[in-house]
Design an enzyme around this catalytic site. Structure first.
Site, short mmCIF file in Angstrom:
data_model
loop_
_atom_site.label_atom_id
_atom_site.label_comp_id
_atom_site.label_asym_id
_atom_site.label_seq_id
_atom_site.Cartn_x
_atom_site.Cartn_y
_atom_site.Cartn_z
N CYS A 2 2.08 9.92 -4.18
CA CYS A 2 2.71 8.74 -3.63
C CYS A 2 3.66 8.17 -4.68
O CYS A 2 3.35 8.19 -5.87
CB CYS A 2 1.74 7.63 -3.23
SG CYS A 2 0.63 8.09 -1.91
N ARG A 27 6.58 13.34 -5.54
CA ARG A 27 5.22 12.83 -5.62
C ARG A 27 4.51 12.84 -4.28
O ARG A 27 3.32 12.54 -4.19
CB ARG A 27 5.24 11.38 -6.14
CG ARG A 27 5.94 11.23 -7.45
CD ARG A 27 6.01 9.78 -7.84
NE ARG A 27 4.69 9.27 -8.12
CZ ARG A 27 4.08 9.37 -9.29
NH1 ARG A 27 4.70 9.94 -10.29
NH2 ARG A 27 2.89 8.88 -9.47
N TRP A 71 1.81 10.62 0.08
CA TRP A 71 1.05 11.88 0.12
C TRP A 71 -0.32 11.46 0.64
O TRP A 71 -1.07 10.77 -0.05
CB TRP A 71 0.95 12.49 -1.28
CG TRP A 71 0.29 13.83 -1.27
CD1 TRP A 71 0.90 15.04 -1.09
CD2 TRP A 71 -1.10 14.11 -1.46
NE1 TRP A 71 -0.03 16.04 -1.13
CE2 TRP A 71 -1.27 15.50 -1.36
CE3 TRP A 71 -2.23 13.33 -1.70
CZ2 TRP A 71 -2.50 16.13 -1.49
CZ3 TRP A 71 -3.47 13.94 -1.82
CH2 TRP A 71 -3.59 15.32 -1.72
N ASN A 97 -0.49 3.25 -4.49
CA ASN A 97 -0.60 4.62 -5.00
C ASN A 97 -2.00 4.74 -5.59
O ASN A 97 -2.32 4.03 -6.55
CB ASN A 97 0.47 4.88 -6.07
CG ASN A 97 0.35 6.25 -6.71
OD1 ASN A 97 -0.34 7.13 -6.20
ND2 ASN A 97 1.01 6.44 -7.83
N GLY A 98 -2.82 5.59 -5.01
CA GLY A 98 -4.18 5.76 -5.51
C GLY A 98 -5.16 5.92 -4.37
O GLY A 98 -4.76 6.17 -3.23
N GLU A 466 -3.04 32.61 -12.44
CA GLU A 466 -1.85 31.79 -12.25
C GLU A 466 -0.89 32.49 -11.26
O GLU A 466 -0.30 31.84 -10.40
CB GLU A 466 -1.16 31.53 -13.59
CG GLU A 466 0.26 30.98 -13.55
CD GLU A 466 0.45 29.69 -12.75
OE1 GLU A 466 -0.54 29.01 -12.44
OE2 GLU A 466 1.61 29.38 -12.43
N LYS A 470 0.39 30.83 -7.83
CA LYS A 470 1.82 30.62 -7.54
C LYS A 470 2.15 31.14 -6.15
O LYS A 470 2.84 30.49 -5.37
CB LYS A 470 2.65 31.37 -8.59
CG LYS A 470 4.00 30.87 -8.90
CD LYS A 470 4.11 29.46 -9.43
CE LYS A 470 2.91 28.77 -9.86
NZ LYS A 470 2.71 27.52 -10.23
N GLU A 473 0.60 29.03 -3.23
CA GLU A 473 1.23 27.71 -3.07
C GLU A 473 2.46 27.75 -2.16
O GLU A 473 2.70 26.82 -1.40
CB GLU A 473 1.70 27.18 -4.43
CG GLU A 473 0.60 26.62 -5.29
CD GLU A 473 1.13 26.09 -6.60
OE1 GLU A 473 0.95 24.92 -6.88
OE2 GLU A 473 1.76 26.88 -7.36
N HIS A 489 -18.39 44.09 -9.37
CA HIS A 489 -19.56 43.22 -9.20
C HIS A 489 -19.51 42.44 -7.89
O HIS A 489 -20.26 41.48 -7.73
CB HIS A 489 -19.67 42.27 -10.40
CG HIS A 489 -19.80 43.00 -11.69
ND1 HIS A 489 -20.95 43.65 -12.06
CD2 HIS A 489 -18.90 43.24 -12.66
CE1 HIS A 489 -20.76 44.23 -13.23
NE2 HIS A 489 -19.52 44.00 -13.62
N LYS A 584 4.07 17.15 -6.66
CA LYS A 584 4.27 17.61 -8.03
C LYS A 584 3.40 16.87 -9.04
O LYS A 584 3.00 17.44 -10.04
CB LYS A 584 5.75 17.43 -8.41
CG LYS A 584 6.10 18.03 -9.74
CD LYS A 584 7.16 19.07 -9.65
CE LYS A 584 7.33 19.85 -10.93
NZ LYS A 584 6.64 21.13 -10.90
C1 F6R Z 1 1.17 24.34 -9.52
C2 F6R Z 1 1.28 23.06 -10.15
C3 F6R Z 1 0.04 22.25 -10.30
C4 F6R Z 1 0.08 21.45 -11.61
C5 F6R Z 1 -1.15 20.54 -11.70
C6 F6R Z 1 -1.17 19.75 -12.98
O1 F6R Z 1 2.36 25.02 -9.45
O2 F6R Z 1 2.35 22.64 -10.52
O3 F6R Z 1 -1.10 23.04 -10.23
O4 F6R Z 1 0.09 22.31 -12.69
O5 F6R Z 1 -1.16 19.67 -10.62
O6 F6R Z 1 0.00 19.00 -13.12
P1 F6R Z 1 0.51 18.53 -14.53
O7 F6R Z 1 0.96 19.73 -15.26
O8 F6R Z 1 1.61 17.57 -14.22
O9 F6R Z 1 -0.67 17.88 -15.19
#
Ligand code: F6R
Length: 589
Positions: A2, A27, A71, A97-98, A466, A470, A473, A489, A584
């Site tokens: 948010c 956000r 969000w 926001n929260g 990772e 990626k 997502e 296993h 993000k």
């Molecule tokens: C995935 C991604 C998220 C962030 C996570 C932590 O592509 O970007 O998994 O890595 O939300 O965010 P930060 O790095 O801002 O603490």
């Protein structure tokens, strides 16, 4: 999650707020709303979905207002649930926001008192609570403070009052920052939202309220019950690089930028690193923490600190620190990793550890973020703005820095710098039309499948995780990353005719294990894809040869996953830069 924006000044508030919300959209982009005061009444425009490039607002030019980009946490994505929310008499609106963690109890309490709720959002509880407190207080600001003190969780609220024409906001946890330029006052969850207009900022700490009226602001400590005098200071803020240049999406631009950003993240001189290296040498244990991609970064950095730096380094996910907290002592060092520096899970762990006297260092990409302010020392990733919600270049910047740190610990700083330059040069060749075409073609094959497995070991174990994250997502396909050793296993039970298995193979001592694992899945009908250093074997149906590197294979190997993610999502017609359900900056728990 948010985004909050507030403005009072000489310019056209609806325009400034719209521009600010567009910049805060990373956000959350489920829905949005803008409220302004017109002839003494609050006029609000709300909608679901992304904030359009240009909007037809219900309001005329005016000089004060607030906005919100959502969000969803409580309640579906509907216009009714979009913020800001009106008080019953429509004299004020409030956005948040929260998460109000005691929302159920507060709602039950207010319902018992006769309040009727129109939405499913926890924000409405705050609005009704303020109304309720207003019955026994003299001013709206007093009522807001009383209501705010009853909220549990990390919450930041902003309120626009039509009677007094003022904006009130209180911060606890979720970020809030004030920008000042002469008579123009900006309030936002992130200074990126207003840094095209002003550079002078006032930090707002937890438990502080900001009151904006008649072109002036006042800061009030709600715990100590007194006004604070804090002058604006100029902050070197991150520029948003909104130019996609020749690229169709930010994601591909940011992927290609990595050849430069890994060098920018490691521009630190030995002298600059020296105090922290000294601390690491003396420290008993090192704990790395982060969440999501930053969590895998924390894993990889801990791996380098153990393997190269010869330290006892333990990686913990920010949201799973609880069982470790008791054992982390002031003799240890914590390295918190975060792109935004605002991730609630990470901040909460850091706040607790800091209180226990533990030294906190952080690796962040956002100047002026909360994490930078909480840390004893911090290192900037210097990756520039990462606009695509899925992190690519910041991940490789973080692990490059972790690698430099680990090598410096054992006196191999120069060697590390050489390796970083080598991989940067080799990446330039890797990002060729040929590579893009090959990955695009493989993505066309993968498009038809639903479940995928990624295998890695040693330096590539966390890269498998990772890489899988990626792809899921952006493509919304089910990818899982595993340690190759785990296969036998249990995971192998899932392999059937045509199941795609992606194996990360580097010319290191684990290569034989990876090839054996690939043979085993192939014998069960898997479609096999190798990613890594060229291999003399026929066990792969497809093979992506990566940029050459010596001991920084994690970087070369993660990039093909980023590219598969991109091309697969493109094939599927998904929103690449703003994938569904994600934001993000995860500022709620
Ligand atoms: C995935 C991604 C998220 C962030 C996570 C932590 O592509 O970007 O998994 O890595 O939300 O965010 P930060 O790095 O801002 O603490």
């Amino acid at each position: 999650m948010c985004g909050i924006f507030g403005y009072m000044g000489k310019s056209n508030a609806p325009y400034i707020i719209h521009q600010g919300l567009k910049r805060l959209e990373y956000r959350g982009y489920d829905s949005w709303g803008i409220s302004t005061i017109e002839k003494g009444n609050i006029v609000t425009t709300k909608d679901t979905g992304h904030i359009p490039e240009s909007i037809k607002l219900k309001t005329n030019p005016t000089t004060v207002g607030i906005g919100h980009t959502r969000w969803a946490t409580h309640g579906g994505v509907t216009i009714t649930n979009a913020h800001p929310h009106y008080s019953t008499d429509r004299s004020f609106v409030l956005a948040q926001n929260g998460i109000v963690e005691n929302y159920t109890e507060l709602k039950a309490y207010l319902e018992k008192l006769g309040y009727i709720f129109d939405t499913q959002v926890d924000t409405e509880v705050i609005v009704k609570l303020v109304e309720h407190e207003l019955k026994t207080t003299k001013t709206l600001r007093e009522a807001l403070i009383k209501a705010f003190k009853q909220l549990e969780g990390r919450n930041t609220v902003i309120l626009l009052d039509s009677k007094s024409g003022q904006i009130l906001a209180i911060r606890n946890g979720s970020p809030l920052i004030l920008g000042v330029k002469e008579k123009d006052i900006y309030l936002a969850s992130d200074p990126l939202a207003f840094n095209q207009y002003c550079r002078d900022i006032v930090e707002i700490n937890n438990g502080e309220m900001i009151e904006i009226k008649d072109g002036k602001y006042k800061l009030f400590d709600i715990k100590k019950d007194k006004y604070i005098n804090r002058k604006p200071r100029e902050e070197k803020l991150l520029e948003i690089d909104i130019d996609k240049e020749k690229y169709e999406h930010y994601m591909i631009k940011e992927i290609v930028e990595q050849q430069h950003t890994i060098l920018k993240a490691t521009e630190y001189t030995q002298k600059q690193l020296q105090p922290f290296i000294k601390r690491l040498k003396e420290t008993e244990n090192i704990y790395t923490i982060g969440a999501g991609t930053a969590g895998f970064s924390a894993d990889q950095i801990a791996y380098y600190l153990r393997k190269i730096g010869k330290k006892n380094a333990i990686s913990i996910k920010s949201y799973e620190t609880e069982s470790y907290l008791e054992n982390i002592s002031p003799n240890d060092t914590v390295i918190a990793i975060s792109q935004s520096g605002e991730t609630a899970d990470t901040l909460e762990a850091v706040e607790i550890l800091k209180e226990r006297g533990v030294y906190i260092a952080s690796i962040i990409n956002m100047p002026g973020s909360t994490l930078s302010r909480l840390s004893n020392s911090y290192f900037m990733s210097n990756a520039g703005s990462e606009i695509c919600v899925a992190s690519t270049k910041v991940f490789t910047s973080q692990i490059s820095f972790g690698y430099l740190l680990s090598k410096t610990l054992v006196g191999e700083y120069t060697d590390a710098k050489r390796e970083l330059r080598t991989i940067s040069n080799n990446l330039e060749d890797f990002f060729s039309k040929k590579t893009f075409k090959q990955i695009e073609n493989i993505s066309k094959v993968l498009k038809e499948k639903e479940h995928f497995f990624v295998l890695g070991k040693g330096q590539n174990f966390h890269i498998a995780q990772e890489g899988a994250l990626k792809i899921k997502e952006i493509s919304y396909k089910h990818f899982e990353g595993f340690a190759a050793g785990e296969l036998k296993h249990g995971v192998i039970a899932l392999i059937e005719e045509g199941t795609p298995v992606l194996s990360i193979v580097s010319n290191d001592k684990n290569v034989k294990d990876l090839i054996s694992a690939t043979q085993e899945v192939k014998a069960r009908g898997a479609l096999t894809i190798g990613i890594g250093d060229k291999q003399d074997t026929d066990c792969f149906d497809y093979f992506i040869e990566v940029a050459k590197s010596n001991d920084l294979k994690a970087i070369s190997n993660v990039i093909p996953f980023q590219l598969i993610s991109y091309y697969l999502a493109k094939e599927l017609g998904n929103n690449i830069d703003k994938p569904r359900n994600l934001a993000k900056s995860v500022t709620v728990k």
